[in-house]
Scaffold this motif. Sequence first.
Motif, PDB file in Angstrom:
ATOM      1  N   TRP A 168      20.915   0.208 -10.207  1.00 10.78           N
ATOM      2  CA  TRP A 168      20.962   0.058 -11.660  1.00 10.78           C
ATOM      3  C   TRP A 168      19.577   0.241 -12.264  1.00 10.78           C
ATOM      4  O   TRP A 168      18.611  -0.393 -11.826  1.00 10.78           O
ATOM      5  CB  TRP A 168      21.508  -1.333 -12.005  1.00 10.78           C
ATOM      6  N   CYS A 169      19.494   1.097 -13.286  1.00 12.08           N
ATOM      7  CA  CYS A 169      18.231   1.352 -13.988  1.00 12.08           C
ATOM      8  C   CYS A 169      18.291   0.659 -15.343  1.00 12.08           C
ATOM      9  O   CYS A 169      19.314   0.687 -16.016  1.00 12.08           O
ATOM     10  CB  CYS A 169      18.051   2.865 -14.180  1.00 12.08           C
ATOM     11  N   ALA A 170      17.164   0.035 -15.736  1.00 16.69           N
ATOM     12  CA  ALA A 170      17.128  -0.693 -17.006  1.00 16.69           C
ATOM     13  C   ALA A 170      16.827   0.237 -18.185  1.00 16.69           C
ATOM     14  O   ALA A 170      16.848  -0.188 -19.340  1.00 16.69           O
ATOM     15  CB  ALA A 170      16.082  -1.808 -16.936  1.00 16.69           C
ATOM     16  N   VAL A 194      13.507   5.092  -7.437  1.00 21.90           N
ATOM     17  CA  VAL A 194      13.012   5.294  -8.800  1.00 21.90           C
ATOM     18  C   VAL A 194      13.989   6.204  -9.535  1.00 21.90           C
ATOM     19  O   VAL A 194      14.447   7.205  -8.983  1.00 21.90           O
ATOM     20  CB  VAL A 194      11.600   5.932  -8.777  1.00 21.90           C
ATOM     21  N   CYS A 195      14.292   5.835 -10.782  1.00 25.79           N
ATOM     22  CA  CYS A 195      15.159   6.688 -11.614  1.00 25.79           C
ATOM     23  C   CYS A 195      14.332   7.869 -12.097  1.00 25.79           C
ATOM     24  O   CYS A 195      13.317   7.689 -12.766  1.00 25.79           O
ATOM     25  CB  CYS A 195      15.688   5.899 -12.815  1.00 25.79           C
ATOM     26  N   PRO A 196      14.731   9.096 -11.749  1.00 26.38           N
ATOM     27  CA  PRO A 196      13.921  10.256 -12.144  1.00 26.38           C
ATOM     28  C   PRO A 196      13.899  10.474 -13.656  1.00 26.38           C
ATOM     29  O   PRO A 196      12.947  11.017 -14.191  1.00 26.38           O
ATOM     30  CB  PRO A 196      14.593  11.432 -11.429  1.00 26.38           C
ATOM     31  N   ARG A 197      14.944  10.019 -14.333  1.00 20.67           N
ATOM     32  CA  ARG A 197      15.011  10.246 -15.777  1.00 20.67           C
ATOM     33  C   ARG A 197      14.042   9.327 -16.534  1.00 20.67           C
ATOM     34  O   ARG A 197      13.406   9.729 -17.503  1.00 20.67           O
ATOM     35  CB  ARG A 197      16.455  10.016 -16.262  1.00 20.67           C
ATOM     36  N   HIS A 198      13.923   8.076 -16.095  1.00 19.63           N
ATOM     37  CA  HIS A 198      13.102   7.101 -16.804  1.00 19.63           C
ATOM     38  C   HIS A 198      11.830   6.723 -16.062  1.00 19.63           C
ATOM     39  O   HIS A 198      11.007   5.980 -16.595  1.00 19.63           O
ATOM     40  CB  HIS A 198      13.918   5.830 -17.069  1.00 19.63           C
ATOM     41  N   ASP A 199      11.669   7.210 -14.845  1.00 20.20           N
ATOM     42  CA  ASP A 199      10.520   6.848 -14.026  1.00 20.20           C
ATOM     43  C   ASP A 199      10.396   5.326 -13.869  1.00 20.20           C
ATOM     44  O   ASP A 199       9.304   4.774 -13.901  1.00 20.20           O
ATOM     45  CB  ASP A 199       9.223   7.439 -14.623  1.00 20.20           C
ATOM     46  N   GLY A 202      20.235   0.496 -19.997  1.00 26.97           N
ATOM     47  CA  GLY A 202      20.822   0.272 -18.671  1.00 26.97           C
ATOM     48  C   GLY A 202      21.853   1.312 -18.305  1.00 26.97           C
ATOM     49  O   GLY A 202      22.707   1.671 -19.106  1.00 26.97           O
ATOM     50  N   HIS A 203      21.726   1.836 -17.099  1.00 33.00           N
ATOM     51  CA  HIS A 203      22.732   2.788 -16.606  1.00 33.00           C
ATOM     52  C   HIS A 203      22.707   2.776 -15.084  1.00 33.00           C
ATOM     53  O   HIS A 203      21.740   2.352 -14.460  1.00 33.00           O
ATOM     54  CB  HIS A 203      22.450   4.205 -17.136  1.00 33.00           C
ATOM     55  N   MET A 204      23.800   3.267 -14.515  1.00 33.61           N
ATOM     56  CA  MET A 204      23.874   3.382 -13.073  1.00 33.61           C
ATOM     57  C   MET A 204      23.189   4.671 -12.638  1.00 33.61           C
ATOM     58  O   MET A 204      23.478   5.736 -13.175  1.00 33.61           O
ATOM     59  CB  MET A 204      25.348   3.417 -12.632  1.00 33.61           C
TER      60      MET A 204
END
Length: 217
Positions: free
Chosen positions: A195-197, A175-180, A201-203
């Motif tokens: 990859w986070c959407a 899970v991306c901590p910045r975007h949950d 989108g970012h790595m």
Amino acid sequence: MSDTTAEHEANTEELERRVYLGLREDNLDPQDVVALACELFGWLPCTDAVLEVVERKPADVSPAEMTALARRILDDVGFDPGFDLAPERLETLRAALRIMARDLPTRGIQGEPQIEILEDCFPAGAGVRLADGERLDWGGHILPGMCDDPTMALTSLAIMIQESLLERTWRVWPVCPRHDLGVHGSKREGTAVWWCAGDGGHMLAPIGELSHALADR
Ligand SMILES: [Zn+2]
């Protein structure tokens, strides 16, 4: 043609393997190429390469031409050497698993996972066996053809492991901590990454470097 279909398939497979190994080991026997072309001739929609080998006298075909024709014929029939004739693919996959395994402790998985060849499917693919004995191959195993390129092997492995774990527990990871948001294994600009959407989108991290990305936040 007096061959039965089963004989034809067995002969073709044997000849394809010989031609593949001949190309691979640089000792191609022109007679194998001719025999393969003759075996294929009349069974499949005839390709230019098959026709050329059947029609020309082998003595008039230079080794370089014969090599090129053999490659084209194997391409035409979609020959796949699997893991057994191209064992370097397994090495690539094992190296990819060592990288991927560095991310598993962030999911609470310890120990050294192993690649497991799945002979019970065709073509024989590969799954992963965790140290606790759990086999991960949900959503399709890794096919040999995915292991010619290290980045492709790593990305495919990450996706398979991630989907298998999700199927088992319905817990999204990583899970991306910045975007949950749940992130996915993906090949971006030649690199295997999580990859986070979020935000267009970012790595989150290169695959294998997840613990650093999660610890930094
Ligand atoms: Zn994100």
